[in-house]
Design a protein around this motif. Structure first.
Motif, PDB file in Angstrom:
ATOM      1  N   ASP A 306       0.826  -1.208   0.000  1.00  0.00           N
ATOM      2  CA  ASP A 306       0.000   0.000   0.000  1.00  0.00           C
ATOM      3  C   ASP A 306       0.859   1.255   0.000  1.00  0.00           C
ATOM      4  OD1 ASP A 306      -2.572   1.323   0.148  1.00  0.00           O
ATOM      5  OD2 ASP A 306      -2.060   1.861   2.208  1.00  0.00           O
ATOM      6  N   PHE A 307       2.161   1.111  -0.194  1.00  0.00           N
ATOM      7  CA  PHE A 307       3.046   2.270  -0.133  1.00  0.00           C
ATOM      8  C   PHE A 307       2.762   3.223  -1.279  1.00  0.00           C
ATOM      9  CE2 PHE A 307       6.942   4.592  -1.041  1.00  0.00           C
ATOM     10  CZ  PHE A 307       7.205   5.116   0.212  1.00  0.00           C
ATOM     11  N   ALA A 308       2.406   4.467  -0.930  1.00  0.00           N
ATOM     12  CA  ALA A 308       2.163   5.529  -1.910  1.00  0.00           C
ATOM     13  C   ALA A 308       2.080   6.837  -1.148  1.00  0.00           C
ATOM     14  CB  ALA A 308       0.870   5.279  -2.688  1.00  0.00           C
ATOM     15  N   ALA A 309       2.307   7.929  -1.816  1.00  0.00           N
ATOM     16  CA  ALA A 309       2.243   9.226  -1.161  1.00  0.00           C
ATOM     17  C   ALA A 309       0.829   9.509  -0.687  1.00  0.00           C
ATOM     18  CB  ALA A 309       2.693  10.323  -2.119  1.00  0.00           C
ATOM     19  N   PRO A 310       0.664   9.958   0.566  1.00  0.00           N
ATOM     20  CA  PRO A 310      -0.682  10.293   1.052  1.00  0.00           C
ATOM     21  C   PRO A 310      -1.211  11.531   0.345  1.00  0.00           C
ATOM     22  CG  PRO A 310       0.984  10.873   2.685  1.00  0.00           C
ATOM     23  CD  PRO A 310       1.684  10.116   1.610  1.00  0.00           C
ATOM     24  N   PRO A 311      -2.383  11.471  -0.259  1.00  0.00           N
ATOM     25  CA  PRO A 311      -2.927  12.624  -0.990  1.00  0.00           C
ATOM     26  C   PRO A 311      -3.101  13.846  -0.089  1.00  0.00           C
ATOM     27  CG  PRO A 311      -4.168  10.621  -1.479  1.00  0.00           C
ATOM     28  CD  PRO A 311      -3.259  10.294  -0.344  1.00  0.00           C
ATOM     29  N   ALA A 312      -2.933  15.015  -0.667  1.00  0.00           N
ATOM     30  CA  ALA A 312      -3.172  16.311  -0.014  1.00  0.00           C
ATOM     31  C   ALA A 312      -2.165  16.606   1.092  1.00  0.00           C
ATOM     32  CB  ALA A 312      -4.596  16.385   0.548  1.00  0.00           C
ATOM     33  N   VAL A 313      -1.026  15.929   1.083  1.00  0.00           N
ATOM     34  CA  VAL A 313       0.009  16.192   2.084  1.00  0.00           C
ATOM     35  C   VAL A 313       1.315  16.513   1.362  1.00  0.00           C
ATOM     36  CG1 VAL A 313       1.351  15.290   4.009  1.00  0.00           C
ATOM     37  CG2 VAL A 313      -1.054  14.685   3.781  1.00  0.00           C
ATOM     38  N   PRO A 314       1.800  17.759   1.395  1.00  0.00           N
ATOM     39  CA  PRO A 314       3.116  18.052   0.820  1.00  0.00           C
ATOM     40  C   PRO A 314       4.192  17.249   1.528  1.00  0.00           C
ATOM     41  CG  PRO A 314       1.894  20.065   1.304  1.00  0.00           C
ATOM     42  CD  PRO A 314       1.141  18.953   1.948  1.00  0.00           C
ATOM     43  N   MET A 315       5.119  16.685   0.753  1.00  0.00           N
ATOM     44  CA  MET A 315       6.147  15.808   1.328  1.00  0.00           C
ATOM     45  C   MET A 315       7.544  16.245   0.904  1.00  0.00           C
ATOM     46  SD  MET A 315       4.566  11.967   0.856  1.00  0.00           S
ATOM     47  CE  MET A 315       6.072  11.256   1.534  1.00  0.00           C
ATOM     48  N   THR A 316       8.496  16.058   1.814  1.00  0.00           N
ATOM     49  CA  THR A 316       9.912  16.221   1.501  1.00  0.00           C
ATOM     50  C   THR A 316      10.644  15.025   2.085  1.00  0.00           C
ATOM     51  OG1 THR A 316       9.797  18.632   1.540  1.00  0.00           O
ATOM     52  CG2 THR A 316      11.969  17.636   1.829  1.00  0.00           C
ATOM     53  N   CYS A 317      11.439  14.342   1.250  1.00  0.00           N
ATOM     54  CA  CYS A 317      12.223  13.197   1.697  1.00  0.00           C
ATOM     55  C   CYS A 317      13.702  13.561   1.648  1.00  0.00           C
ATOM     56  CB  CYS A 317      11.970  11.982   0.809  1.00  0.00           C
ATOM     57  SG  CYS A 317      10.242  11.452   0.778  1.00  0.00           S
ATOM     58  N   VAL A 318      14.418  13.331   2.736  1.00  0.00           N
ATOM     59  CA  VAL A 318      15.848  13.600   2.814  1.00  0.00           C
ATOM     60  C   VAL A 318      16.562  12.271   3.027  1.00  0.00           C
ATOM     61  CG1 VAL A 318      17.662  14.882   3.994  1.00  0.00           C
ATOM     62  CG2 VAL A 318      15.369  15.855   3.829  1.00  0.00           C
ATOM     63  N   ASN A 319      17.347  11.856   2.035  1.00  0.00           N
ATOM     64  CA  ASN A 319      18.072  10.595   2.120  1.00  0.00           C
ATOM     65  C   ASN A 319      19.532  10.805   1.749  1.00  0.00           C
ATOM     66  OD1 ASN A 319      15.946   8.534   2.735  1.00  0.00           O
ATOM     67  ND2 ASN A 319      15.058   9.372   0.856  1.00  0.00           N
ATOM     68  N   ALA A 320      20.367   9.902   2.209  1.00  0.00           N
ATOM     69  CA  ALA A 320      21.801  10.024   1.994  1.00  0.00           C
ATOM     70  C   ALA A 320      22.164   9.742   0.538  1.00  0.00           C
ATOM     71  CB  ALA A 320      22.547   9.060   2.901  1.00  0.00           C
ATOM     72  N   ILE A 321      23.233  10.380   0.080  1.00  0.00           N
ATOM     73  CA  ILE A 321      23.831  10.053  -1.206  1.00  0.00           C
ATOM     74  C   ILE A 321      25.317   9.818  -0.973  1.00  0.00           C
ATOM     75  CG2 ILE A 321      22.160  11.340  -2.583  1.00  0.00           C
ATOM     76  CD1 ILE A 321      24.184  13.618  -2.751  1.00  0.00           C
ATOM     77  N   GLY A 322      25.893   8.928  -1.761  1.00  0.00           N
ATOM     78  CA  GLY A 322      27.312   8.645  -1.630  1.00  0.00           C
ATOM     79  C   GLY A 322      27.659   7.764  -0.450  1.00  0.00           C
ATOM     80  N   VAL A 323      26.651   7.204   0.221  1.00  0.00           N
ATOM     81  CA  VAL A 323      26.884   6.314   1.360  1.00  0.00           C
ATOM     82  C   VAL A 323      26.615   4.881   0.913  1.00  0.00           C
ATOM     83  CG1 VAL A 323      26.175   5.691   3.696  1.00  0.00           C
ATOM     84  CG2 VAL A 323      26.263   8.109   3.014  1.00  0.00           C
ATOM     85  N   PRO A 324      27.573   3.977   1.026  1.00  0.00           N
ATOM     86  CA  PRO A 324      27.348   2.583   0.602  1.00  0.00           C
ATOM     87  C   PRO A 324      26.134   1.992   1.318  1.00  0.00           C
ATOM     88  CG  PRO A 324      29.673   2.959   1.058  1.00  0.00           C
ATOM     89  CD  PRO A 324      28.940   4.181   1.541  1.00  0.00           C
TER      90      PRO A 324
END
Length: 346
Positions: A306-324
């Motif tokens: 059921d994973f999907a963005a919840p409607p009507a909720v602005p979202m920001t995702c912060v994830n690592a880059i360059g990390v094994p």
């Protein structure tokens, strides 16, 4: 980008929301921490009888003599003073599945509660989420005024609609009330900020909240290091680096979702490759019982799908880059109770 850098970006982002609404002051923040950051208290009743494997460390020991509530997780002090108590603490943390109720329960005779719901003061002091708390306080946030915490019973997990999940349902009710109170006290919509596993719980919470409620009460949803869709590393069931007890319903929620990982091989052996679609078979190969596998299929898989963005909720995702990050585990001989022969990073 390491964890601290990610949390700094979250603070900057939340701060920018506050600046944009300077006339109304800081937007209230409700913070959901990582998997084991929430702390638990326990209380024993006369019904408690430890399993045979834990009896030597529990029977007649100091834990059975305790009256009232005591710290169960994360109790480093007690375990450092007496490491022999580890099997007993593991027994107190263990969950059992009640087939009549169709739900997970504590071991009979064990009562538990989350510490300091509504505040971040109960978070484990060594968790990265505390860095986020400190940074938010440094820019003007105050506990109980515009900064709130939503610790949770991390051993439990949501079940699909229509199936029993008493503890998680209770958490959703408390979180709903907390968000509403945060809004009313500040005259504005709160920002939900999460770290790691807290993002999974917040995601389910938002997906199951009425659309009109989300529009009224949620300003923004910020996920840091969420690993949305699960993590390959959590497939190391038999190794010393495995996450807490497989009896924890919450552990299975973070297994790779077929919706996100598709048919890519995640575990490789000479005889067979396993993708996210093969997790039921992989669980059997790791010694999980048929009942445990069936519960994964019936209770966990529908939630991860059921994973999907919840409607009507602005979202920001912060994830690592360059990390094994583990992308594939190699067990050439299928010895899943050992460390992998190779970890392929992506």
């Amino acid at each position: 980008m390491d964890t601290h850098a990610q949390l700094l970006l979250v603070v900057i982002f939340v701060g920018s929301l506050a600046v944009a609404a300077a006339a109304a002051g800081l937007h209230p923040v409700v913070l959901l921490p990582a998997y084991t950051c929430s702390q638990l208290d326990a209380r024993l009743t006369d019904e408690f009888e430890p399993a045979a494997s834990a009896a030597p460390s529990c029977g007649g020991g100091v834990l059975l003599k305790k009256k009232g509530w005591f710290r169960l997780w994360n109790n480093h002090t007690a375990l450092l003073e007496d490491p022999a108590l580890v099997p007993c603490y593991a027994e107190l943390l263990r969950l059992v599945f009640d087939p009549v109720a169709g739900d997970y329960r504590n071991v009979p005779g064990v009562e538990t509660r989350v510490v300091s719901f509504g505040s971040t003061r109960g978070f484990a002091s060594n968790d990265p989420a505390m860095k986020l708390v400190e940074a938010l306080e440094a820019v003007g946030y105050k506990q109980g005024e515009n900064l709130f915490g939503a610790p949770y019973a991390f051993r439990y997990a949501p079940a699909p609609p229509g199936q029993a999940s008493r503890e998680f349902s209770r958490f959703l009710s408390r979180l709903t009330l907390l968000v509403e109170q945060a809004s009313e006290r500040n005259g504005g919509m709160p920002v939900l900020v999460t770290h790691s596993f807290g993002g999974f719980n917040a995601h389910v919470f938002l997906r199951r909240s009425p659309l009109a409620w989300r529009r009224r009460y949620i300003k923004h949803f910020v996920m840091a290091s969420a690993g949305a869709g699960g993590a390959v590393l959590l497939l190391r069931f038999g190794s010393s680096s495995s996450s807490p007890s497989p009896s924890f319903a919450g552990k299975f929620l973070v297994l790779p979702s077929p919706k996100v990982f598709g048919h890519a091989p995640l575990v490789v052996t000479r005889a067979k490759n396993y993708s996210a679609h093969d997790i039921p078979e992989y669980l059997k190969a790791n010694g999980f019982s048929g009942e445990e596998v069936a519960r994964y299929v019936a209770r966990v898989l529908p939630v991860t799908l059921d994973f999907a963005a919840p409607p009507a909720v602005p979202m920001t995702c912060v994830n690592a880059i360059g990390v094994p990050t583990p992308e594939m585990l190699v067990y050439w001989d299928g010895e899943f109770d050992e460390e992998p022969d190779e970890v392929v990073y992506g």
